[in-house]
Design an enzyme around this catalytic site. Structure first.
Site, mmCIF file in Angstrom:
data_model
loop_
_atom_site.group_PDB
_atom_site.id
_atom_site.type_symbol
_atom_site.label_atom_id
_atom_site.label_comp_id
_atom_site.label_asym_id
_atom_site.label_seq_id
_atom_site.Cartn_x
_atom_site.Cartn_y
_atom_site.Cartn_z
ATOM 1 N N CYS A 134 0.708 -1.285 0.023
ATOM 2 C CA CYS A 134 0.075 -0.031 -0.181
ATOM 3 C C CYS A 134 0.807 1.303 0.054
ATOM 4 O O CYS A 134 1.513 1.691 1.044
ATOM 5 C CB CYS A 134 -1.117 0.037 1.399
ATOM 6 S SG CYS A 134 -1.808 1.430 1.369
ATOM 7 N N CYS A 137 -0.506 3.935 2.451
ATOM 8 C CA CYS A 137 -0.292 3.764 3.867
ATOM 9 C C CYS A 137 1.186 3.963 4.230
ATOM 10 O O CYS A 137 1.573 5.071 4.896
ATOM 11 C CB CYS A 137 -0.611 2.350 4.265
ATOM 12 S SG CYS A 137 -2.017 1.830 3.356
ATOM 13 N N ASP A 138 2.073 3.667 3.358
ATOM 14 C CA ASP A 138 3.595 3.506 3.571
ATOM 15 C C ASP A 138 4.508 4.376 2.788
ATOM 16 O O ASP A 138 5.765 4.668 3.332
ATOM 17 C CB ASP A 138 4.142 2.119 3.627
ATOM 18 C CG ASP A 138 3.118 1.090 4.415
ATOM 19 O OD1 ASP A 138 2.512 1.646 5.440
ATOM 20 O OD2 ASP A 138 3.015 -0.261 4.159
#
Ligand code: FAD
Length: 309
Positions: A134, A137-138
């Site tokens: 992701c 997200c990261d």
């Protein structure tokens, strides 16, 4: 034992669209979601192909708007409940969850898909410690780092372009000599000075101590292996449908996608499927919301005409 008219499993675009249509048909739908609403959209940096938003928008923003619209129609959400299994007995569906059983006369499965693993050594070991699925997200965690993106489809290339904003350098590893991604994305990636594409290459192994430090790449044209230093690996090698909860109930294709007809009816009467979890030819937000709308109307017809017979 409360028996609801309709339970929708999954609060991605398909589930939320089904919720809106079902609520407008006075079915008082409940959406059960294992995480927070949004599905894959909430994990997507930017959506530029969903009609009515000419400047595009972030996945988070689109999720928020869909949720808001559901709330306006009093769609009920129960988040952080995982449906493990669906059974049918005497025309009633029983949903076995990690928080007890739920009962409904009709069910829409809108559980979407989740990222597939590549299945190489080091992948599971370093998940969350340099291996990610992701970018939204990261991505910010890899500021000024050197990373690898695995895959050649739309998701891989689109997310690589997004990640290039943070990182120092980025290599796309692709097993063929051509990307599968749409032309427009390919051109953007090829022009991007931070992105380098390793053609005809397979990622064989991820190595490190506590965090990812190195990867082994195999060139399938020259048959040569080499090790390169890298801080992070983002995987975009496909998706697997989240259909195991109805594996004993409905017909699926060989990839595990639920087979439906044009009204989103599955092989079990009263059970409908919508979005990426079904055998659809296109897995996008626009198709998921369309499926959700059709499934809700089909569920209403089922309750109104078929169930009463
Ligand atoms: C990186 C990336 C980029 C993308 N870019 C675009 C784009 O630019 N444009 C576009 O149109 N599409 C894009 N897509 C595709 C789009 O996000 C999907 O097609 C769409 O989200 C599918 O919606 P869905 O509702 O069918 O499934 P999902 O979005 O997968 O939602 C399913 C929901 O069900 C929940 N769930 C699953 N199993 C259970 C269970 N057992 N119990 C309870 N809840 C459960 C999940 O938590 C999830 O919230 C992208 C996808 C990715 C991953």
């Amino acid at each position: 034992m409360k028996i609801r008219d309709l339970i929708i499993i999954g609060a991605g675009p398909a589930g939320m669209s089904a919720g809106i249509y079902a609520a407008r048909s006075a079915l008082s739908p409940l959406i059960i979601e294992s995480q927070m609403p949004g599905g894959q959209v909430a994990l997507t940096d930017f959506i530029e192909n969903y009609p009515a938003f000419p400047n595009g928008m972030s996945g988070q923003e689109l999720t928020k708007l869909m949720e808001e619209q559901c709330n306006n129609f009093n769609v009920e959400f129960m988040n952080f409940i995982q449906v493990d299994f669906v059974e049918k007995e005497n025309k009633i569906f029983k949903l076995k969850t990690n928080q007890g059983d739920f009962f409904a006369k009709t069910v829409i499965v809108a559980t979407g898909a989740s990222p597939a693993e590549l299945g190489i050594p080091g992948e599971r070991e370093f998940k969350g410690r340099g291996v990610s699925y992701c970018a939204t997200c990261d991505g910010p965690l890899f500021k000024d780092k050197d990373i690898l993106v695995v895959g050649g489809g739309d998701s891989a290339v689109q997310e690589a372009i997004y990640l290039s904003k943070f990182v120092s350098s980025l290599k796309i590893v692709h097993r063929r000599d051509k990307l599968r991604a749409r032309k427009m994305l390919q051109e953007k990636a090829i022009k991007n000075p931070k992105i380098d594409i390793l053609w005809n290459s397979n990622l064989l192994e991820i190595k490190g101590k506590d965090l990812v430090e190195r990867v082994v790449i195999f060139n399938n044209k020259t048959n040569q292996k080499r090790e390169i230093r890298i801080d992070g690996v983002f995987m975009y090698v496909g998706f697997k449908p989240s259909s195991s909860l109805v594996r004993n109930l409905v017909e699926m294709d060989k990839l595990g996608r639920i087979i439906t007809d044009h009204k989103m009816r599955t092989s079990t009467t009263g059970l409908f499927a919508a979005g990426d979890v079904r055998n659809t030819p296109l897995r996008q937000v626009v198709t998921a919301v369309s499926d959700g709308a059709i499934a809700a109307i089909s569920a209403e017809e089922y309750l109104e005409y078929e169930l009463k017979q």
